[in-house]
Design an enzyme around this catalytic site. Structure first.
Site, PDB file in Angstrom:
ATOM      1  N   HIS A 106       7.054 -26.205  72.947  1.00 30.72           N
ATOM      2  CA  HIS A 106       7.904 -26.589  71.812  1.00 30.72           C
ATOM      3  C   HIS A 106       9.372 -26.515  72.194  1.00 30.72           C
ATOM      4  CE1 HIS A 106       9.258 -22.472  70.575  1.00 30.72           C
ATOM      5  NE2 HIS A 106       8.073 -22.088  71.014  1.00 30.72           N
ATOM      6  N   ASP A 135      12.111 -19.239  75.186  1.00 31.26           N
ATOM      7  CA  ASP A 135      11.245 -19.519  74.034  1.00 31.26           C
ATOM      8  C   ASP A 135      11.690 -20.810  73.367  1.00 31.26           C
ATOM      9  OD1 ASP A 135       9.334 -19.266  72.063  1.00 31.26           O
ATOM     10  OD2 ASP A 135      10.413 -17.718  70.948  1.00 31.26           O
ATOM     11  N   GLU A 169       7.239 -25.228  65.933  1.00 27.81           N
ATOM     12  CA  GLU A 169       6.389 -24.064  66.212  1.00 27.81           C
ATOM     13  C   GLU A 169       6.955 -22.788  65.616  1.00 27.81           C
ATOM     14  OE1 GLU A 169       4.916 -20.515  68.383  1.00 27.81           O
ATOM     15  OE2 GLU A 169       6.966 -21.291  68.226  1.00 27.81           O
ATOM     16  N   GLU A 170       8.273 -22.652  65.615  1.00 28.85           N
ATOM     17  CA  GLU A 170       8.874 -21.409  65.127  1.00 28.85           C
ATOM     18  C   GLU A 170       8.659 -21.201  63.626  1.00 28.85           C
ATOM     19  OE1 GLU A 170       9.786 -19.130  66.919  1.00 28.85           O
ATOM     20  OE2 GLU A 170      10.491 -19.910  68.838  1.00 28.85           O
ATOM     21  N   GLU A 194       4.123 -21.030  76.421  1.00 28.07           N
ATOM     22  CA  GLU A 194       4.933 -19.910  75.950  1.00 28.07           C
ATOM     23  C   GLU A 194       5.249 -19.010  77.149  1.00 28.07           C
ATOM     24  OE1 GLU A 194       6.276 -18.956  73.126  1.00 28.07           O
ATOM     25  OE2 GLU A 194       5.405 -20.353  71.664  1.00 28.07           O
ATOM     26  N   HIS A 377      14.507 -14.708  70.590  1.00 27.69           N
ATOM     27  CA  HIS A 377      15.050 -14.662  69.227  1.00 27.69           C
ATOM     28  C   HIS A 377      16.291 -13.792  69.122  1.00 27.69           C
ATOM     29  CE1 HIS A 377      10.986 -15.968  67.176  1.00 27.69           C
ATOM     30  NE2 HIS A 377      11.281 -16.667  68.283  1.00 27.69           N
TER      31      HIS A 377
END
Length: 411
Positions: A106, A135, A169-170, A194, A377
């Site tokens: 993603h 990510d 996706e998040e 991932e 994140h």
């Protein structure tokens, strides 16, 4: 006495005679691709593409699609299943073999517009930094580069390799669910890009992700003249949060964490409305059902009279349980990695992913195949550059192996 780590970094491994003498053509090709891989990573990271940033996300999708077209692949930019989201990318490469492989990655991140201007892609020592670098833009670029290596090495002993690069996706893939189901129907195996966990792990289990929201309706009133006439929704929300605090907030099992909270409209009005959101991660689906039952019981236990508490639940991803099919894929990956002196182990984490959807559909899935990194994140997100080439070698070799010998579907 100083103890050596159980998993040696690849900087140490590549100095060993065994690896230095290796003539593995895939590893040599992966080494040769490093500069181009990093250049593409920089381009992709330097595009803001937070989920629901349709303009920035579309730029990321179009960059990825253009790169895949240079490989002669059939490439589609498919509208997301929600109009607020950028297009998803689906690229297909046909071969002459047996295995039908689906790769998923993603391009959406958790960072808003303007983040790249504040902290663009950079390299410091053995780490690359930037929004979404691990990510999951590092995985996206690894997937593109692996496909390029297959072309370079003239490897086509597979029936098809389909690469889905999705854009939501998040948020639990709300713009891609029907597409994922359609692609899984024609897949023998799913490989998810991932990031690998530190120090160099494969992901064989993941928690399921649920979003619980508690809404409180109270009664507004002038905070100075007649506060007694109001019913404070914020006070009741605090009570509900305290009741929910009996749930664990860390560990490998069920976790529940408060992530969003809001209350009131003005500083001189008793709040009429208040809400809180919890991110609940579970190893088994029944755990989420138990959390829902608990929160609904709590909702009937109010301390502010005449307030109403409502609980809603949104399921993002189911869990990926430990299972024989994934373990078998991990065993294959370990054997491949060992050819270049790589050592990896099985792991898992609370981050949800599309591999759980694959498993639920009976498609064997292996996760965490992107480069290794950490700090996802956060502003400290990084990619461990020592794993860039070894992980590219691993993915490319897996594509070759599974193209020839795909696993059986899960009964």
């Amino acid at each position: 006495m100083r103890r050596l780590p159980l998993l040696l970094p690849f900087a140490a491994l590549i100095a060993t005679p065994a690896l230095a003498a290796s003539a593995d053509p895939v590893f040599k090709a992966a080494q040769a691709a490093r500069a181009d891989q990093l250049a593409l990573l920089e381009k992709l990271v330097n595009i803001d593409s937070g989920t629901a940033d349709k303009v920035g996300g579309q730029k990321a999708s179009e960059l990825v699609a253009a790169e895949l077209r240079t490989l002669g692949m059939s490439v589609e930019l498919l509208p997301a299943e929600l109009p607020t989201l950028p297009d998803n990318v689906v690229a297909t490469m046909k071969g002459t073999g047996k295995g039908r492989i689906l790769m998923i990655a993603h391009t959406d991140t958790v960072f808003g517009p303007g983040t790249v201007a504040k902290r663009p892609f950079r390299i410091e020592g053995n780490r690359a930094y930037g929004p979404g670098v691990i990510d999951e833009k590092g995985g996206v670029v690894e997937g593109i580069t692996a496909l390029r290596l297959l072309k370079t090495l003239k490897q086509n002993d597979f029936a098809s390799i389909t690469f889905l690069i999705e854009t939501s996706e998040e948020r639990g893939s709300p713009g891609t669910r029907a597409l994922i189901d359609r692609l899984l129907a024609d897949a023998d195996v799913e490989l998810n890009l991932e990031p690998g966990d530190v120090p160099d792990l494969l992901t064989v289990w993941r928690k399921g992700s649920n979003v619980f929201r508690i809404d409180v309706k109270g009664r507004p009133s002038h905070a100075g003249v007649a506060p007694q006439m109001g019913r404070n929704a914020a006070v009741e929300l605090i009570h509900q949060i305290e009741l929910a605090s009996t749930l664990p907030n860390k560990g490998d099992g069920l976790t529940s964490n408060l992530t969003l909270m809001s209350a009131g409209s003005r500083n001189n009005i008793i709040p009429e409305d208040a809400s809180a959101t919890f991110s609940v991660r579970v190893r088994e689906t029944k755990q989420a059902e138990e959390v829902e039952a608990l929160m609904r019981r709590n909702a009937t236990n109010t301390i502010v009279p005449d307030t109403k508490v409502t609980v809603t639940r949104e399921v993002a991803f189911p869990p990926l349980p430990i299972n024989p099919a994934t373990d078998a894929l991990a065993a294959t990956a370990k054997k491949i990695y060992a050819r270049i002196g790589g050592v990896t182990a099985n792991g898992g984490n609370g981050g949800a992913s599309e591999s759980a959807l694959a498993h639920a559909k009976g498609v064997p899935a292996l996760d965490g195949l992107g480069p290794v990194g950490g700090g996802a994140h956060t502003e400290d997100e990084y990619l461990d550059l020592q794993t860039l080439t070894p992980r590219l070698y691993l993915l490319t070799s897996l594509l070759i192996e599974l193209g020839k010998r795909p696993p059986a579907r899960i009964n």
